[in-house]
Design an enzyme around this catalytic site. Sequence first.
Site, PDB file in Angstrom:
ATOM      1  N   ASP A   1      -4.010   8.078  -7.762  1.00 16.67           N
ATOM      2  CA  ASP A   1      -3.792   6.524  -7.553  1.00 16.67           C
ATOM      3  C   ASP A   1      -4.268   5.843  -8.661  1.00 16.67           C
ATOM      4  O   ASP A   1      -5.242   5.507  -9.223  1.00 16.67           O
ATOM      5  CB  ASP A   1      -4.676   6.159  -6.616  1.00 16.67           C
ATOM      6  CG  ASP A   1      -4.847   4.566  -6.120  1.00 16.67           C
ATOM      7  OD1 ASP A   1      -3.973   3.824  -6.889  1.00 16.67           O
ATOM      8  OD2 ASP A   1      -5.315   4.123  -5.339  1.00 16.67           O
TER       9      ASP A   1
ATOM     10  N   CYS B   1     -10.985  -3.494   0.507  1.00 24.22           N
ATOM     11  CA  CYS B   1     -10.351  -2.415   0.962  1.00 24.22           C
ATOM     12  C   CYS B   1     -11.133  -0.991   0.684  1.00 24.22           C
ATOM     13  O   CYS B   1     -10.451   0.086   0.355  1.00 24.22           O
ATOM     14  CB  CYS B   1      -8.918  -2.263   0.579  1.00 24.22           C
ATOM     15  SG  CYS B   1      -8.120  -3.843   1.151  1.00 24.22           S
TER      16      CYS B   1
HETATM   17  C1  LIG Z   1      -7.354   1.476  -6.294  1.00 24.26           C
HETATM   18  C2  LIG Z   1      -6.327   0.899  -5.574  1.00 24.26           C
HETATM   19  N1  LIG Z   1      -5.382   1.863  -4.981  1.00 24.26           N
HETATM   20  C3  LIG Z   1      -4.338   1.232  -4.187  1.00 24.26           C
HETATM   21  C4  LIG Z   1      -4.133  -0.086  -3.852  1.00 24.26           C
HETATM   22  C5  LIG Z   1      -2.843  -0.463  -3.210  1.00 24.26           C
HETATM   23  O1  LIG Z   1      -2.144  -1.333  -3.829  1.00 24.26           O
HETATM   24  P1  LIG Z   1      -1.016  -2.162  -2.777  1.00 24.26           P
HETATM   25  O2  LIG Z   1      -1.713  -3.076  -2.189  1.00 24.26           O
HETATM   26  O3  LIG Z   1      -0.252  -2.983  -4.098  1.00 24.26           O
HETATM   27  O4  LIG Z   1      -0.411  -1.186  -2.253  1.00 24.26           O
HETATM   28  C6  LIG Z   1      -5.017  -1.185  -4.460  1.00 24.26           C
HETATM   29  C7  LIG Z   1      -4.981  -2.459  -4.242  1.00 24.26           C
HETATM   30  O5  LIG Z   1      -6.172  -3.303  -4.438  1.00 24.26           O
HETATM   31  C8  LIG Z   1      -5.980  -0.454  -5.240  1.00 24.26           C
HETATM   32  O6  LIG Z   1      -7.074  -1.319  -5.881  1.00 24.26           O
END
Ligand SMILES: Cc1ncc(COP(=O)(O)O)c(C=O)c1O
Length: 410
Positions: free
Chosen positions: A200, A365
């Site tokens: 990620d 989140c």
């Molecule tokens: C570490 C990480 N992964 C995944 C995401 C998900 O991103 P998106 O909402 O653009 O799909 C975020 C969003 O804040 C994030 O900080």
Amino acid sequence: MLSKEQVLDIRKDFKYLDIKENLVYFDNAATTQKPLQVVDSLKDYYEKENGNPHRGAHYLAIKATDAYEESRDKVAKFINATSNEVVFLRNATEALNLVAYSWALNNLTENDEILISILEHHSNLVTWQFVARKTGAKLKYLYLDDNMQITDEEFENKLTSNTKLLAITAASNVVGTMPNVKEFIKKAKAKNKDVVTVIDAAQFAPHHKVDVKDLDCDFLVFSGHKMLSAMGIGVLYGKEEMLNSIDPFLYGGDMIEYVYEDKSTFLDSPARFEAGTQNVGGAKSLAAAIDYIEKIGIDNIYEYESALTAYAYEKMEKLSYIDIYTTKNEHRSPVLAFNFKEAHPHDVASILDNYGIAVRSGHHCAQPLHRNLGINFSCRASFAFYNTFEEIDYFIEHLEDVRRLMGIES
Ligand SMILES: Cc1ncc(COP(=O)(O)O)c(C=O)c1O
């Protein structure tokens, strides 16, 4: 490092700074602001190149196809992939779900283990809980030491020959940790050659060079909107043979080869995964964002943002009424998570907003991470290369006002 003059020059491209005086945007980890060049690329596309890509023989359909595919080439070069390995999706979340539905649900069984870390954003966590529930695979977590790092010992203890999926963040959106994912991938592959690795890079790609060949990951995901582009465009990188061996995620137009009444055959990647009309404007804006980043230099961006973070960290560390959760390790993403000992983060964020300072408050989140830190919520200031040291001074100055307005005794 970027000089003050260079940053002042860069700031001329960001129109949000004209909205009102003292607008300090420190919510870059949620989404970045967009420079003029990116906004113009989107406007240009819709004014002069708008057509439905891959579907027409006329001038505008061809223009749209070219804009889309040139954007893909640019992204591929940016992460050292080939163009067939770059799939355009809505965002990192959709990309992770594609891997979950198309690869994981079809390949994992109850004998397998999924290894993630407690750092993960829900999109790289809830997704694997779902897969674990459906397949019976066991979900395991890597935990942190006192400095928010995943030690080699922890990794080696949790990795087994049953680890079939390693899905891990390259940069935490809360505590800034940048795990050594290259080393983790190497160790995982040495333990089980069939392991599939997912990185990620949502909080990594905006700040640091990504080289998928060097990492040797099977999949890597990121979102354009966290690195200057329009919203609604994200990237799934996958090794070509892997992408072509898995089922499509969504079915429909522009991803098929032949369709009969009772069956269909499908195109190879990337078309295989891009059913329906694609987001050409978004892709073009991501290409413009990459041009912008490359003009400044991603290494210069990382160096400058690291200096901003270190400066803010040092100042905040001196405030006895604040707890900081961000790692002390200076190799980190530019996020500063903190709490007032005696004030709720939502109050802190609202009061700072009165001074024009935008910070995030909540669980970002990452509820399991917060719970693991013994808290429910935090405030988060996250920086970008268009922020300044003076903005950090302004922010630090107004932290004292939060105490005053909340009636907290000194
Ligand atoms: C570490 C990480 N992964 C995944 C995401 C998900 O991103 P998106 O909402 O653009 O799909 C975020 C969003 O804040 C994030 O900080």
